[in-house]
Design an enzyme around this catalytic site. Sequence first.
Site, PDB file in Angstrom:
ATOM      1  N   HIS A   1      14.973  67.015 101.847  1.00 27.89           N
ATOM      2  CA  HIS A   1      16.064  67.564 102.652  1.00 27.89           C
ATOM      3  C   HIS A   1      16.475  66.500 103.669  1.00 27.89           C
ATOM      4  CE1 HIS A   1      17.967  71.622 103.940  1.00 27.89           C
ATOM      5  NE2 HIS A   1      18.563  70.690 104.666  1.00 27.89           N
TER       6      HIS A   1
ATOM      7  N   ARG B   1      11.586  79.248 102.255  1.00 22.82           N
ATOM      8  CA  ARG B   1      12.035  77.947 101.760  1.00 22.82           C
ATOM      9  C   ARG B   1      11.923  76.929 102.890  1.00 22.82           C
ATOM     10  NH1 ARG B   1      17.742  75.446 101.397  1.00 22.82           N
ATOM     11  NH2 ARG B   1      17.240  73.541 100.280  1.00 22.82           N
TER      12      ARG B   1
ATOM     13  N   ASN C   1      23.758  76.490  98.011  1.00 18.91           N
ATOM     14  CA  ASN C   1      24.006  76.653  99.448  1.00 18.91           C
ATOM     15  C   ASN C   1      25.488  76.888  99.635  1.00 18.91           C
ATOM     16  OD1 ASN C   1      21.345  76.045  99.781  1.00 18.91           O
ATOM     17  ND2 ASN C   1      21.668  74.143 100.917  1.00 18.91           N
TER      18      ASN C   1
ATOM     19  N   TYR D   1      28.601  78.410 102.433  1.00 17.19           N
ATOM     20  CA  TYR D   1      28.957  78.862 103.781  1.00 17.19           C
ATOM     21  C   TYR D   1      30.408  79.308 103.926  1.00 17.19           C
ATOM     22  CZ  TYR D   1      24.490  76.990 105.400  1.00 17.19           C
ATOM     23  OH  TYR D   1      23.149  76.760 105.580  1.00 17.19           O
TER      24      TYR D   1
ATOM     25  N   GLU E   1      21.338  69.513  98.599  1.00 15.60           N
ATOM     26  CA  GLU E   1      22.721  69.112  98.853  1.00 15.60           C
ATOM     27  C   GLU E   1      22.988  67.623  98.715  1.00 15.60           C
ATOM     28  OE1 GLU E   1      24.096  70.623 102.577  1.00 15.60           O
ATOM     29  OE2 GLU E   1      23.910  72.697 101.954  1.00 15.60           O
TER      30      GLU E   1
ATOM     31  N   GLU F   1      20.781  78.945 100.662  1.00 13.21           N
ATOM     32  CA  GLU F   1      21.238  78.958 102.058  1.00 13.21           C
ATOM     33  C   GLU F   1      22.548  79.702 102.155  1.00 13.21           C
ATOM     34  OE1 GLU F   1      21.698  75.187 104.097  1.00 13.21           O
ATOM     35  OE2 GLU F   1      19.802  74.452 103.283  1.00 13.21           O
TER      36      GLU F   1
HETATM   37  C1  GBH Z   1      23.513  72.900 105.119  1.00 11.08           C
HETATM   38  O1  GBH Z   1      24.602  72.052 104.929  1.00 11.08           O
HETATM   39  C2  GBH Z   1      22.227  72.106 105.267  1.00 11.08           C
HETATM   40  O2  GBH Z   1      21.456  72.169 104.086  1.00 11.08           O
HETATM   41  C3  GBH Z   1      21.407  72.530 106.431  1.00 11.08           C
HETATM   42  O3  GBH Z   1      20.424  71.572 106.669  1.00 11.08           O
HETATM   43  C4  GBH Z   1      22.320  72.751 107.612  1.00 11.08           C
HETATM   44  O4  GBH Z   1      21.607  72.983 108.787  1.00 11.08           O
HETATM   45  C5  GBH Z   1      23.185  73.941 107.291  1.00 11.08           C
HETATM   46  O5  GBH Z   1      23.864  73.760 106.109  1.00 11.08           O
HETATM   47  C6  GBH Z   1      24.221  74.269 108.344  1.00 11.08           C
HETATM   48  O6  GBH Z   1      25.167  73.236 108.448  1.00 11.08           O
HETATM   49  O7  GBH Z   1      32.144  68.027 110.117  1.00 11.08           O
HETATM   50  O8  GBH Z   1      32.558  66.373 108.408  1.00 11.08           O
HETATM   51  O9  GBH Z   1      30.483  66.330 109.615  1.00 11.08           O
HETATM   52  C7  GBH Z   1      25.830  72.738 104.719  1.00 11.08           C
HETATM   53  C8  GBH Z   1      26.920  71.771 104.444  1.00 11.08           C
HETATM   54  C9  GBH Z   1      27.337  69.742 105.568  1.00 11.08           C
HETATM   55  C10 GBH Z   1      28.662  71.649 106.000  1.00 11.08           C
HETATM   56  C11 GBH Z   1      27.891  69.053 106.790  1.00 11.08           C
HETATM   57  C12 GBH Z   1      29.224  70.978 107.207  1.00 11.08           C
HETATM   58  C13 GBH Z   1      29.748  68.909 108.269  1.00 11.08           C
HETATM   59  C14 GBH Z   1      30.959  68.190 107.849  1.00 11.08           C
HETATM   60  N1  GBH Z   1      27.355  71.172 105.686  1.00 11.08           N
HETATM   61  N2  GBH Z   1      29.221  69.550 107.064  1.00 11.08           N
HETATM   62  S1  GBH Z   1      31.584  67.151 109.093  1.00 11.08           S
END
Ligand code: GBH
Length: 487
Positions: A133, A88, A320, A322, A178, A389
């Site tokens: 993206h 991807r 996605n 986490y 996202e 993801e």
């Molecule tokens: C994904 O976002 C993205 O698709 C990818 O590009 C990225 O590298 C990967 O995850 C890892 O982060 O602390 O308030 O700034 C996941 C969702 C969005 C979660 C941004 C963390 C930060 C919030 N992420 N968020 S803040």
Amino acid sequence: MSVQVPREAGEFLVDTFPKDFVWGCATASYQIEGAWDKDGKGVNIWDTFCHEGGHVENNDTGDVACDSYHKYPEDVKLLKDLGVSHYRFSISWSRILPNGTKSSVNQKGIDYYNRLIDALLEANIQPFVTLYHWDLPQPLQDLGGWPNEALVEHFVDYARVCFESFGDRVKMWLTFNEPYVFCGLGYEYGFHAPGIKDTGRSAYQASRTVIKSHAKTWHLYDDEFRAKQNGKIGITLDSDCFVPKDPNSEADKEAYNTSFEFKLGWFANAIFGEGNFPKLVLDKVAAKSKEQGLSESRLKPFTEEEVKYIKGTFDYLGLNHYTTRLSTPGYKGGEADVCYLADRAVEEETDPAWERAGSEWLYVVPWGLRQLLNDIKTRYNNPPVFVTENGCSDRENAIDDVKRVFYYQSYINQTLKATKQDGCNVKGYFAWSLVDNFEWAMGYAERFGLHFVDFNDPERKRTAKSSAKAYTQIVKENGFKEKPANM
Ligand code: GBH
């Protein structure tokens, strides 16, 4: 209400995934390519945001990143060694259309993706392509960016060029990655490009443009390309798992539902559900808007005609995921605040017992993925889901990344439980990420790769971490033929 899975990992499941299960790795153009001004590429909002300074840890930029624009054969080799069937990656809009519109087509940009796609197919790896993206061409931001509905036409024009150029070989498409993140962090909080802080308005407006762009692109593919190209197209949405902080509290159960609808529901309900924003979200924003003396809601619902056009525009859901949060009612800001968080009025907390990764926001809660997959199954009638993801970060530069090994084994095991025991329609899984890369506002300080990248080395040398070996094993066995020794 959907099945509540136990809030613990439970016994490790020794079993395998269905035969046609897809295994892959994910990346994104701005995070890996570099070559920000090579071969006719135009400037995008992340180029601008990074070059401005003051937004990214250490003022890092994606100017060179992993240099995958030149080193893509090495990336393909890593994928081959992992044994995955799919890769991807995303296309950089500004490489294809330097000024963002179809008036300028950059053949050299198209050539780059042709080389990459051909190298993948040569290695027997299928491309799974994200059209967007986060790297919007700067000239389109100069028109107002995603809050401007004029972008629908520009996005569809761009998608058409991609289908025409690559659709003979690309059979799996995703429109957006996202939207929750790039609408929210880009236009509400300003943590991400284009750095706009217009709380309570622009992100909602942007979400309308994005959903309409998605729907129109799906129809374009369906009407004009599907019959001859025979591919599929969906969208990738991100969501944490939410659960009521106290599972026996009615208020917390309501808060869980609110969290869900304001995050995944915000984008999923229109496409995978009833065709509009969730009623709960529309009602809450409308009520707040009224309280604030506005004559109209800050989040405009779609019209009946739009609903018909948007509803069902998917072949699959990309998810996605986490981490997990505990929902409970509350809002810590001021009475008069006009913003998403005040509209939602839920506090999303964590459990002190949860392990943490290298990112402030990332708590390791494997059962959360199983719970979320069950929620999706119940709420959206069990659509086909690709986990596009999942992964975890560190700040230790470890090659023997034991925590990441545990993360993958345990999250994939929960995905297996959702698939085999709960009947969730999961079709594939992609690890984020193939290589350490530019982690947006965190620059190169947080690493998510299965492969270590030396960003001080002009060659950007890649080295397999222990997690790459563990993932290779899982892919080879299509699951787990026995319980891993460390579990
Ligand atoms: C994904 O976002 C993205 O698709 C990818 O590009 C990225 O590298 C990967 O995850 C890892 O982060 O602390 O308030 O700034 C996941 C969702 C969005 C979660 C941004 C963390 C930060 C919030 N992420 N968020 S803040």
